[in-house]
Design an enzyme around this catalytic site. Structure first.
Site, PDB file in Angstrom:
ATOM      1  N   ASN A   7       0.876  -1.176   0.000  1.00  0.00           N
ATOM      2  CA  ASN A   7       0.000   0.000   0.000  1.00  0.00           C
ATOM      3  C   ASN A   7       0.918   1.232   0.000  1.00  0.00           C
ATOM      4  O   ASN A   7       1.477   1.595   1.024  1.00  0.00           O
ATOM      5  CB  ASN A   7      -0.893  -0.041   1.247  1.00  0.00           C
ATOM      6  CG  ASN A   7      -1.880   1.110   1.282  1.00  0.00           C
ATOM      7  OD1 ASN A   7      -1.806   2.045   0.479  1.00  0.00           O
ATOM      8  ND2 ASN A   7      -2.806   1.053   2.221  1.00  0.00           N
ATOM      9  N   ARG A  91      -2.561  -2.144  -3.410  1.00  0.00           N
ATOM     10  CA  ARG A  91      -3.764  -1.352  -3.160  1.00  0.00           C
ATOM     11  C   ARG A  91      -3.766  -0.182  -4.148  1.00  0.00           C
ATOM     12  O   ARG A  91      -2.868   0.643  -4.158  1.00  0.00           O
ATOM     13  CB  ARG A  91      -3.760  -0.826  -1.732  1.00  0.00           C
ATOM     14  CG  ARG A  91      -5.053  -0.149  -1.354  1.00  0.00           C
ATOM     15  CD  ARG A  91      -4.837   1.287  -1.016  1.00  0.00           C
ATOM     16  NE  ARG A  91      -6.109   1.961  -0.801  1.00  0.00           N
ATOM     17  CZ  ARG A  91      -6.210   3.181  -0.292  1.00  0.00           C
ATOM     18  NH1 ARG A  91      -5.137   3.839   0.046  1.00  0.00           N
ATOM     19  NH2 ARG A  91      -7.380   3.735  -0.163  1.00  0.00           N
ATOM     20  N   HIS A 180     -12.408   3.595  -0.783  1.00  0.00           N
ATOM     21  CA  HIS A 180     -12.295   2.821   0.472  1.00  0.00           C
ATOM     22  C   HIS A 180     -13.070   1.500   0.372  1.00  0.00           C
ATOM     23  O   HIS A 180     -13.539   0.968   1.386  1.00  0.00           O
ATOM     24  CB  HIS A 180     -12.837   3.595   1.695  1.00  0.00           C
ATOM     25  CG  HIS A 180     -12.090   4.855   2.009  1.00  0.00           C
ATOM     26  ND1 HIS A 180     -12.715   6.005   2.435  1.00  0.00           N
ATOM     27  CD2 HIS A 180     -10.784   5.153   1.945  1.00  0.00           C
ATOM     28  CE1 HIS A 180     -11.823   6.947   2.629  1.00  0.00           C
ATOM     29  NE2 HIS A 180     -10.631   6.458   2.328  1.00  0.00           N
ATOM     30  N   ARG A 241      -9.042  17.206   3.246  1.00  0.00           N
ATOM     31  CA  ARG A 241      -9.997  17.389   2.138  1.00  0.00           C
ATOM     32  C   ARG A 241     -11.311  17.980   2.661  1.00  0.00           C
ATOM     33  O   ARG A 241     -11.723  17.678   3.773  1.00  0.00           O
ATOM     34  CB  ARG A 241     -10.242  16.050   1.444  1.00  0.00           C
ATOM     35  CG  ARG A 241      -9.062  15.620   0.592  1.00  0.00           C
ATOM     36  CD  ARG A 241      -9.188  14.203   0.096  1.00  0.00           C
ATOM     37  NE  ARG A 241      -8.386  13.273   0.867  1.00  0.00           N
ATOM     38  CZ  ARG A 241      -8.453  11.946   0.790  1.00  0.00           C
ATOM     39  NH1 ARG A 241      -9.306  11.392  -0.039  1.00  0.00           N
ATOM     40  NH2 ARG A 241      -7.676  11.190   1.529  1.00  0.00           N
ATOM     41  N   GLU A 385      -7.804  -3.982   5.317  1.00  0.00           N
ATOM     42  CA  GLU A 385      -7.798  -3.886   3.862  1.00  0.00           C
ATOM     43  C   GLU A 385      -6.784  -4.862   3.270  1.00  0.00           C
ATOM     44  O   GLU A 385      -6.986  -5.394   2.185  1.00  0.00           O
ATOM     45  CB  GLU A 385      -7.442  -2.451   3.445  1.00  0.00           C
ATOM     46  CG  GLU A 385      -8.558  -1.466   3.759  1.00  0.00           C
ATOM     47  CD  GLU A 385      -8.112  -0.016   3.691  1.00  0.00           C
ATOM     48  OE1 GLU A 385      -7.283   0.395   4.533  1.00  0.00           O
ATOM     49  OE2 GLU A 385      -8.585   0.709   2.806  1.00  0.00           O
TER      50      GLU A 385
END
Ligand code: AMP
Length: 417
Positions: A7, A91, A180, A241, A385
């Site tokens: 990742n 990822r 996600h 963000r 994940e």
């Protein structure tokens, strides 16, 4: 079968080696502060003491070399030879609507990811850099891109088409993608399992609250709602963000303040959210500390963050069509901030959701945090994940059944260290 999951972020590479048959993490770590001074390397082989040292790493290529050295180190390593790695799962974030599952990397996929960089400027360049570096040092094994957006391939059109003239969707592909995906997929499946429910008949709202944040509604294993959109900036207020803003704000920045597209992008992606409101940090721990010390803008940032998460959780619940079986929190903030969970659930009492103060003190562990007998269980499920990426990678390499179904059969939590 051993799968190396990678990742890559702009200045870090997280890695984990997973033995797929036992769903076991053999070890995981991070190369951090790539390209910066005071680089850091941390590696935790399963069941053994973690190794931590400084490591000045110039770029992702050098970072991957550090990872392989650590995995094969004769004293602290967990494999003898890189040839023991059967596949690498990367990822990835966004490569457009044609992606509906894991994809074995080739040049065409690299070009597709590059073409979508404008919509994922924080994510696509570093994930590609990580792939390129890993493919160079491990050329003989399949490399698989596992995309955050793939989970949303079955979203109904009413959930992904924007109410702008339809030809902008048809001709230009402007639509909601959702991100996600690995995390929402994992925690929704695991929540069902944790409650002893059948994932194929389970409706939940999942709140992934980390530096990036999103909410999903998941019905019977399939998403029906995502707070994220065309790019990775919509929906919830995040670390840097902005989340949802009135499009007129953007027009004003351009037309009246004469800001360029690049300046607007930097403002919305990098300088907004918790950081922009608090003026202190994008890190929730810093913002919570400042609020405790009486900083009014930090307190406002916390209120706004919780408000935006609650609004989207309510919207996601509507998508579940009349039944909410659980509300699930995950990722850095969702797993570790009792205060944020309490602030969000207190706004959702209409849905039958609340937390029990004592149970809600939990950090970083699977738990029910609502009161016993509460109408809707509230859960903390640490995300994994990496396990989802490993399962999807295996599917892409060998062919196989749906990763979520296999997760349901795993019989208990994966043994991630
Ligand atoms: P992630 O992107 O999932 O790694 O999450 C990062 C976010 O989790 C940052 O905003 C951290 O401040 C936040 N976080 C991590 N630990 C805690 C904690 N103990 N309390 C509050 N926030 C935390």
């Amino acid at each position: 079968m051993k799968i190396l999951v990678i990742n890559s972020g702009s200045s870090s590479i997280k890695f984990q080696l997973i033995e797929i048959e036992g769903r076991a993490s053999l070890g995981k770590g991070i190369v951090d502060r790539i390209g910066l001074k005071d680089g850091l390397f941390r590696f935790a082989p399963a069941g053994r003491e973690a190794v931590e040292r400084t490591a000045d790493v110039a770029d992702h290529r050098a970072g991957i070399a550090v990872v392989l050295d650590a995995l094969t180190d004769h004293a602290t390593g967990i494999i003898r030879d890189p040839a023991e790695i059967d596949a690498v799962g990367h990822r990835m974030v966004l490569a457009g609507p044609s992606i509906s599952g894991p994809v074995v990397f080739d040049e065409a996929l690299v070009r597709l990811v590059e073409r979508h960089t404008r919509l994922a400027p924080l994510h696509n360049p570093p994930t590609l850099a990580g792939y390129r570096a890993a493919a160079e040092v491990l050329p003989a094994v399949p490399h698989v891109g596992v995309f955050d957006t793939a989970f949303y391939a079955t979203l109904p059109a009413r959930s992904y088409v924007y109410a702008i003239p339809y030809e902008y969707y048809e001709r230009h592909g402007i639509r909601r993608f959702g991100f996600h995906g690995m995390s929402h997929q994992y925690v929704s499946g695991r929540a069902a399992e944790f409650l002893g429910r059948d994932p194929a008949d389970f409706r939940c709202v999942t709140c992934h609250l980390g530096n990036g944040a999103s909410v999903a509604g998941v019905k019977d294993g399939k998403p029906v709602y995502t707070s994220l959109g065309f790019g990775t900036v919509a929906g919830l207020m995040m670390g840097t963000r902005c989340g949802d803003v009135d499009p007129d704000v953007i027009l004003y920045l351009v037309d009246t303040l004469k800001m360029s597209a690049t300046e607007v992008r930097t403002l919305l992606y990098r300088n907004s959210g918790l950081k922009g409101i608090s003026g202190i940090s994008n890190d929730m721990r810093d913002v919570e500390r400042a609020a405790d010390a009486g900083n009014a803008r930090a307190a406002l940032a916390l209120e706004m963050f919780a408000g935006s998460a609650a609004r989207h959780a309510a919207a996601a619940a509507i998508g579940l069509e009349g039944r909410l079986d659980a509300l699930v929190f995950t990722a850095g903030i969702g797993e570790n901030s009792p205060r944020t969970r309490e602030m969000i659930t207190s706004k959702l009492s209409l849905l039958g959701v609340s937390v029990d103060r004592e149970a809600n003190a939990v950090r970083g562990a699977e738990a029910v945090v609502s009161a016993p007998g509460a109408p809707v269980p509230v859960l903390v499920i640490p995300t994994n994940e990496e396990l989802m990426i490993a399962l999807e990678t295996r599917d892409a390499v060998l062919g196989g059944r749906d990763a979520l179904a296999r997760l349901g059969q795993a019989g208990g939590a994966p043994t991630a260290s």
